[in-house]
Design a protein around this motif. Structure first.
Motif, PDB file in Angstrom:
ATOM      1  N   LYS A 139       0.819  -1.210   0.000  1.00  0.00           N
ATOM      2  CA  LYS A 139       0.000   0.000   0.000  1.00  0.00           C
ATOM      3  C   LYS A 139       0.850   1.256   0.000  1.00  0.00           C
ATOM      4  N   THR A 140       1.917   1.246   0.778  1.00  0.00           N
ATOM      5  CA  THR A 140       2.789   2.429   0.815  1.00  0.00           C
ATOM      6  C   THR A 140       3.444   2.670  -0.535  1.00  0.00           C
ATOM      7  N   PHE A 141       3.881   1.546  -1.195  1.00  0.00           N
ATOM      8  CA  PHE A 141       4.462   1.709  -2.540  1.00  0.00           C
ATOM      9  C   PHE A 141       3.448   2.298  -3.520  1.00  0.00           C
ATOM     10  N   LYS A 142       2.215   1.824  -3.452  1.00  0.00           N
ATOM     11  CA  LYS A 142       1.176   2.348  -4.337  1.00  0.00           C
ATOM     12  C   LYS A 142       0.902   3.818  -4.071  1.00  0.00           C
ATOM     13  N   ASP A 143       0.862   4.177  -2.778  1.00  0.00           N
ATOM     14  CA  ASP A 143       0.624   5.592  -2.445  1.00  0.00           C
ATOM     15  C   ASP A 143       1.743   6.482  -2.960  1.00  0.00           C
ATOM     16  N   GLU A 144       3.000   5.993  -2.811  1.00  0.00           N
ATOM     17  CA  GLU A 144       4.131   6.779  -3.304  1.00  0.00           C
ATOM     18  C   GLU A 144       4.068   6.946  -4.830  1.00  0.00           C
ATOM     19  N   ALA A 145       3.662   5.865  -5.527  1.00  0.00           N
ATOM     20  CA  ALA A 145       3.570   5.924  -6.992  1.00  0.00           C
ATOM     21  C   ALA A 145       2.508   6.924  -7.438  1.00  0.00           C
ATOM     22  N   THR A 146       1.370   6.900  -6.763  1.00  0.00           N
ATOM     23  CA  THR A 146       0.302   7.865  -7.111  1.00  0.00           C
ATOM     24  C   THR A 146       0.733   9.297  -6.821  1.00  0.00           C
ATOM     25  N   GLU A 147       1.465   9.475  -5.695  1.00  0.00           N
ATOM     26  CA  GLU A 147       1.948  10.814  -5.381  1.00  0.00           C
ATOM     27  C   GLU A 147       2.941  11.312  -6.425  1.00  0.00           C
ATOM     28  N   GLU A 148       3.827  10.396  -6.886  1.00  0.00           N
ATOM     29  CA  GLU A 148       4.790  10.779  -7.917  1.00  0.00           C
ATOM     30  C   GLU A 148       4.080  11.152  -9.222  1.00  0.00           C
ATOM     31  N   LYS A 149       3.054  10.348  -9.581  1.00  0.00           N
ATOM     32  CA  LYS A 149       2.307  10.666 -10.800  1.00  0.00           C
ATOM     33  C   LYS A 149       1.598  12.032 -10.691  1.00  0.00           C
ATOM     34  N   GLY A 150       1.014  12.287  -9.524  1.00  0.00           N
ATOM     35  CA  GLY A 150       0.350  13.568  -9.312  1.00  0.00           C
ATOM     36  C   GLY A 150       1.322  14.735  -9.383  1.00  0.00           C
ATOM     37  N   GLU A 151       2.516  14.529  -8.801  1.00  0.00           N
ATOM     38  CA  GLU A 151       3.529  15.585  -8.835  1.00  0.00           C
ATOM     39  C   GLU A 151       3.999  15.839 -10.259  1.00  0.00           C
ATOM     40  N   ARG A 152       4.187  14.735 -11.013  1.00  0.00           N
ATOM     41  CA  ARG A 152       4.593  14.908 -12.404  1.00  0.00           C
ATOM     42  C   ARG A 152       3.523  15.661 -13.212  1.00  0.00           C
ATOM     43  N   ALA A 153       2.255  15.289 -12.978  1.00  0.00           N
ATOM     44  CA  ALA A 153       1.179  15.958 -13.697  1.00  0.00           C
ATOM     45  C   ALA A 153       1.117  17.444 -13.329  1.00  0.00           C
ATOM     46  N   ARG A 154       1.333  17.738 -12.040  1.00  0.00           N
ATOM     47  CA  ARG A 154       1.306  19.129 -11.601  1.00  0.00           C
ATOM     48  C   ARG A 154       2.443  19.925 -12.234  1.00  0.00           C
ATOM     49  N   LEU A 155       3.651  19.290 -12.278  1.00  0.00           N
ATOM     50  CA  LEU A 155       4.787  19.963 -12.904  1.00  0.00           C
ATOM     51  C   LEU A 155       4.556  20.183 -14.395  1.00  0.00           C
ATOM     52  N   GLU A 156       3.945  19.186 -15.052  1.00  0.00           N
ATOM     53  CA  GLU A 156       3.644  19.352 -16.478  1.00  0.00           C
ATOM     54  C   GLU A 156       2.661  20.502 -16.708  1.00  0.00           C
ATOM     55  N   ARG A 157       1.623  20.584 -15.846  1.00  0.00           N
ATOM     56  CA  ARG A 157       0.668  21.675 -15.979  1.00  0.00           C
ATOM     57  C   ARG A 157       1.340  23.022 -15.762  1.00  0.00           C
ATOM     58  N   MET A 158       2.204  23.077 -14.744  1.00  0.00           N
ATOM     59  CA  MET A 158       2.912  24.332 -14.487  1.00  0.00           C
ATOM     60  C   MET A 158       3.797  24.723 -15.663  1.00  0.00           C
ATOM     61  N   SER A 159       4.464  23.747 -16.276  1.00  0.00           N
ATOM     62  CA  SER A 159       5.330  24.046 -17.417  1.00  0.00           C
ATOM     63  C   SER A 159       4.504  24.540 -18.602  1.00  0.00           C
ATOM     64  N   GLU A 160       3.327  23.907 -18.800  1.00  0.00           N
ATOM     65  CA  GLU A 160       2.477  24.353 -19.892  1.00  0.00           C
ATOM     66  C   GLU A 160       1.974  25.780 -19.659  1.00  0.00           C
ATOM     67  N   GLU A 161       1.546  26.084 -18.414  1.00  0.00           N
ATOM     68  CA  GLU A 161       1.109  27.444 -18.100  1.00  0.00           C
ATOM     69  C   GLU A 161       2.235  28.450 -18.284  1.00  0.00           C
TER      70      GLU A 161
END
Length: 267
Positions: free
Chosen positions: A4-26
């Motif tokens: 469960k902890t590994f899954k949570d970390e993976a989802t957090e990493e994906k969310g962070e990547r998506a947030r960084l991508e959105r920020m770069s696009e903006e």
């Protein structure tokens, strides 16, 4: 629990990547907007610099039959021309020009638009000054068959005058003309309403008179007499009024001179 902890970390990493991508696009969009604004500013600066270098000439009289195209053809040989504006004449002046220049229109056809004055914008002030000094008072010339052959140039260079001044003046005159037109239309509407009201009143009165005439005819044919409505007696109201000062003084009792002499001991 470890899975469960590994899954949570993976989802957090994906969310962070998506947030960084959105920020770069903006950020990219903001950079593009800034780039476009800077380009517009540079373009406006260049246009303003070009406008400062331009010169305007004023033509006080436009020959009959001359339009923008012919004027550009005649003046373009002396320098680059940017814009031309010709002020149209009123209808009365157009008729007068057409009457005075019938010999110029032997071919017939529709009447050409007549212009009273004009403005010509040259690409450089030096060209505008040179053209004004060179052509003012000179014969237009050209081919002898041309209708402008015997006309003369009336042209003057306008120092410290820009095309924006002309557009502002035209807009101001247009606003005044529209305001006058609105006032005239409102006055015409008032006159029309007043006239229609009077027409309705006259129709009503005429219909009443016709009915009265018909009634009198019917009564005359039947031998009856017209019934006259009894008139009300006029009442004259009277209000008590004060007498004039002269009459009041005359009515006052006066002491004789003998009585006054006995009182005061006069002889």
């Amino acid at each position: 629990m470890v899975e469960k902890t590994f899954k949570d970390e993976a989802t957090e990493e994906k969310g962070e990547r998506a947030r960084l991508e959105r920020m770069s696009e903006e950020h990219k969009e903001q950079e593009q907007v800034l780039f476009l604004e800077e380009g517009k500013k540079k373009k406006f600066k260049k246009e303003a610099e070009k406008a400062q270098k331009r010169g305007v000439c004023y033509i006080s009289r436009v020959p009959p039959g001359m339009d923008h195209v012919k004027l550009r053809q005649l003046l373009s040989q002396y320098g680059e021309i940017q814009r031309i504006y010709l002020a149209p004449q009123n209808s009365s002046s157009i008729d007068q020009v057409n009457d005075n220049n019938k010999s110029r229109k032997r071919g017939g056809g529709a009447k050409a638009q007549a212009y009273s004055e004009g403005w010509v914008e040259f690409a450089s002030k030096s060209n505008a000054k040179r053209v004004a000094n060179l052509l003012n008072g000179e014969q237009i010339g050209g081919k002898k068959r041309s209708q402008f052959y015997y006309d003369h140039w009336n042209i003057k260079y306008l120092s410290k005058f820009k095309w924006d001044n002309l557009t502002d003046e035209i807009a101001y005159k247009k606003a005044i003309r529209e305001q006058k037109l609105a006032i005239e239309i409102s006055a015409a509407k008032r006159e029309r309403d007043f006239y229609l009201k009077k027409v309705d009143q006259s129709r009503a009165l005429s219909s009443i008179e016709e009915r009265m005439k018909k009634k009198q005819k019917v009564q005359q044919e039947s031998g009856g007499e017209l019934s006259v409505a009894p008139q009300k007696p006029t009442v004259c109201r009277q209000f008590p009024q004060k007498k004039p000062i002269a009459e009041r003084e005359r009515s006052k009792p006066h002491l004789s001179k003998d009585v006054l002499a006995g009182v005061f001991g006069g002889s």
